[in-house]
Scaffold this motif. Structure first.
Motif: not given
Length: 397
Positions: A345-352
């Motif tokens: 989920y790294k891209y989700l975390f980076f987006g947030i």
């Protein structure tokens, strides 16, 4: 309730005082004071601390990737942070550097008809390719920047995004040169430290015991980062760096004041491209295999994310940003929730994280300080104290 703001003000004043003392130190003294920190960071994968070390992936290899992305972030920071040029296709320069090394040293390269490549097939082949990769990538920056740097803002972002995709598609479709999607394997690396335990040297990916190959690549990355920081730092304090800041703040005003904006923007592009080529050369030697899948737009966005997270224009801030971008997904890779690894989920975390950062700290974790403004304030305060002392002397007479 009144004690909390007072404590915050005290901490802020202490931090400001320490930062002012640090800025007042001569440059050699800063490096001397910071050398124990650099040494500690270099020994971090050897110490392998339990609460910091990654569990699902090799910690040394993770730190080697941190060093490589930090080097990329420093080069991209020259373009985006210091000159204010939005480059969304920086991964293209990274790809050019990697493919130069792969084409010149790989056994699958069509450039050579035999296994003997001369200088580019011996134990020093990788080291011989590094300056070639930097020069060719710099020339690529000139070829891209000469026609495109006359546009600004969103138009420049779209052009550079297209450049990154063009490089990837060329690598994918020029099968006669790049071997297409199959990639180029057996890329050479520094053959140093050969022994009975490490017949291919310490930089070979077969070295997975003791001080593994990842740690050696991490140390090599630290050396490259220090060299690049010295070069970029000297440029920042020169006329070139002041021109970059003027272009970033207001290009029209800089041009009216006589700054040759196109020339210095091209300088930034070439220097950033050269650093990107160096990063690609390190990547090719470390992985020993190059294919187009490593040079996608997503990776380009992650490089830009490291610069934005750390603080645009701050060299040390972007290094912290690179650490966050690479280390955190690797750190949570072994943690599963509902049968799914958190690293997925790294891209989700980076987006947030980026959304929150833009709301609460839009200049990044470590925003760049305007050193010229700070110096101007010191001059102003000194100029105010001089007349006061003169007036006091006159009253005494």
């Amino acid at each position: 309730m009144s004690d909390k703001p007072a404590a915050q003000n005290s901490v802020g004043a202490t931090w400001a005082s320490l930062r002012a003392r640090w800025n007042d130190l001569p440059r050699p003294m800063q490096w001397l004071v910071g050398s124990p920190v650099i040494l500690l960071l270099a020994l971090l994968p050897v110490i392998d601390p339990p609460y910091i070390s990654t569990t699902a992936v090799d910690f040394g290899a993770t730190m080697a990737q941190v060093a490589m992305v930090a080097l990329i972030a420093i080069g991209l920071n020259v373009v985006v942070g210091q000159t204010g040029l939005l480059d969304l296709g920086y991964v293209g320069f990274y790809a050019v550097g990697a493919y130069v090394v792969a084409l010149m040293t790989s056994s699958a390269s069509p450039l050579w008809s035999s296994a003997d490549h001369g200088l580019f097939s011996g134990p020093w082949a990788w080291l011989a390719c590094v300056p070639v990769a930097i020069v060719i990538t710099g020339i690529t920056g000139v070829i891209l920047g000469t026609p495109t740097l006359r546009v600004r803002g969103d138009y420049l972002a779209i052009v550079t995004l297209g450049f990154g995709e063009i490089v990837r598609l060329l690598a994918d479709n020029l099968t006669g040169l790049t071997n297409g999607a199959a990639g180029l394997n057996d890329v050479l690396f520094p053959e140093l430290g050969k022994s009975a335990a490490h017949p291919d040297g310490v930089f070979s990916n077969s070295n997975d015991s003791g001080i593994s190959y990842g740690i050696w690549w991490y140390w090599l990355g630290i050396v490259a980062i220090i060299i690049v920081l010295l070069i970029v730092g000297n440029l920042e304090r020169s006329r070139v760096g002041r021109s970059w800041i003027a272009i970033r703040e207001d290009e029209d005003a800089a041009e009216i004041m006589g700054v040759p904006t196109f020339k210095y923007k091209l300088w930034a592009f070439v220097i950033g491209a050269g650093v990107g080529g160096l990063s690609g050369a390190i990547y090719a030697g470390q992985v020993q295999y190059v294919d187009p899948k490593a040079f996608t737009v997503i990776n380009s966005m992650l490089f830009l994310c490291a610069v934005v997270l750390g603080g645009q224009g701050n060299k040390f801030g972007v290094i912290v940003g690179a650490f966050v971008v690479v280390y955190l997904p690797a750190r949570v890779q072994g943690i599963e929730i509902g049968g799914q690894s958190l690293g997925d989920y790294k891209y989700l975390f980076f987006g947030i994280t980026l959304v929150l950062l833009m709301i609460f700290r839009p200049e990044g974790l470590f925003p760049a300080r305007a050193r010229l403004v700070t110096f101007g304030r010191k001059v102003y305060s000194t100029a105010r104290r001089v007349p006061e002392s003169d007036a006091a002397a006159q009253e005494a007479h």
